[in-house]
Every structure is written in structure tokens, then in C-alpha cells.
Design an enzyme around this catalytic site. Sequence first.
Site, PDB file in Angstrom:
ATOM      1  N   ASP A  13      38.426 -10.856   7.340  1.00 42.20           N
ATOM      2  CA  ASP A  13      37.875 -11.797   6.387  1.00 42.20           C
ATOM      3  C   ASP A  13      37.398 -10.978   5.194  1.00 42.20           C
ATOM      4  O   ASP A  13      37.242  -9.755   5.302  1.00 42.20           O
ATOM      5  CB  ASP A  13      36.713 -12.545   7.051  1.00 42.20           C
ATOM      6  CG  ASP A  13      35.973 -13.444   6.087  1.00 42.20           C
ATOM      7  OD1 ASP A  13      36.619 -14.254   5.403  1.00 42.20           O
ATOM      8  OD2 ASP A  13      34.730 -13.338   6.025  1.00 42.20           O
ATOM      9  N   ASP A  15      34.764 -12.227   2.280  1.00 40.93           N
ATOM     10  CA  ASP A  15      33.387 -12.469   1.868  1.00 40.93           C
ATOM     11  C   ASP A  15      32.403 -12.293   3.032  1.00 40.93           C
ATOM     12  O   ASP A  15      32.557 -12.906   4.085  1.00 40.93           O
ATOM     13  CB  ASP A  15      33.251 -13.873   1.285  1.00 40.93           C
ATOM     14  CG  ASP A  15      34.134 -14.082   0.061  1.00 40.93           C
ATOM     15  OD1 ASP A  15      34.559 -13.081  -0.550  1.00 40.93           O
ATOM     16  OD2 ASP A  15      34.400 -15.249  -0.288  1.00 40.93           O
TER      17      ASP A  15
END
Length: 173
Positions: A13, A15
Site C-alpha cells: 500500500d 499512504d
Amino acid sequence: MVLERYPKAVVLDLDYTLWPFWCDTHVVRPLKAVSDVVVIDSCNLELSFYEEVESILLELKEYDVKIIGASRTGTPDIAKDLLTMLHIRGNPAITYFDCLEWGTGSKTRHIQRAAKKLKLTKELANGDFVLFDDEKRNRDVSSINCHFIHVPNEGLTRHTFIQGLRAWNKATK
């Protein structure tokens, strides 16, 4: 630290996993690289990877692990710019990723699309994918046989990385 074995693919991922901000709510264009490892936005927000991300990406490449970026970001263009402007050993960070799957929708769809593009659908089915993500809701990737590792508030650290891959090793023996 060398592990017993590595998965075929690690999904990351963006953020609050690789960096401490959301591309679609915290970052305001234009962006400017002030060094190889720091970018600033128009509000002078400093944007960079968490401290140990670079060494983790280098280790994955050293052991020939495919690196997939998967993010629900509503601003994939900002994410791409950041990965292009941030450098690792003189190379744009984006070059360390084998596949990028960004946009709305579930991580399961992102991962399945990446596996198909990389011709790793069999490896995904065999449990040879690991997702590192700060959002616990993405545990649902286990439904496609991808091992989920929760990344705590301080982002991806070497401790979380090693602990996660050890858990994957134990679960897939």
C-alpha cells in the site's frame, strides 16, 4: 537479515504504509524535488518515505521478489509523480515496482489484476503473495490467498517487515 524464504510477490500500500500522508487529501500540487529523498508540495509539506522503506525495497529486489504497488488513492497521478521524484540509490523509486494497481475498488481486485499482468496467478493461488497495508479492512485479501500484514501507525519498518514475512513463512510451510 536474510529470511528462510521470500514470497514471489510483495504488495505494498502507499499512504501511511510507505509514507506518512494521503496523496489525495494532504498533498497539494505543484511538487518539487528538493533532494533525492525529499519532495515538497505547494504548502511546503515535506514528502518522503518512512525511514526504512528504501532498505526494504532494496532487499526485495535483491531476492528477486516482485514488488506491486496497490492503493485506493483517488489521485494516482500524484502517487506516480512522488514515486518518480523520490529516488533510491540514484534511481526513481517507481523503477523498483514491477506493477502498479491504483484507483478505487478493493485490494483483492488490485492484486488479482497485478497477478494476471505479471503472469503470477498460480503463485497467488498458492499463497505466494503478501500485502503490507495500514488498513485492517484489507484483510479480505486472504479470500484470494494473499497473506495480510498490518502495518502499524509508524509505517512500514524493518521490524514489521521481518515479523510479517516470518509469519508468512510459518503459515505457508
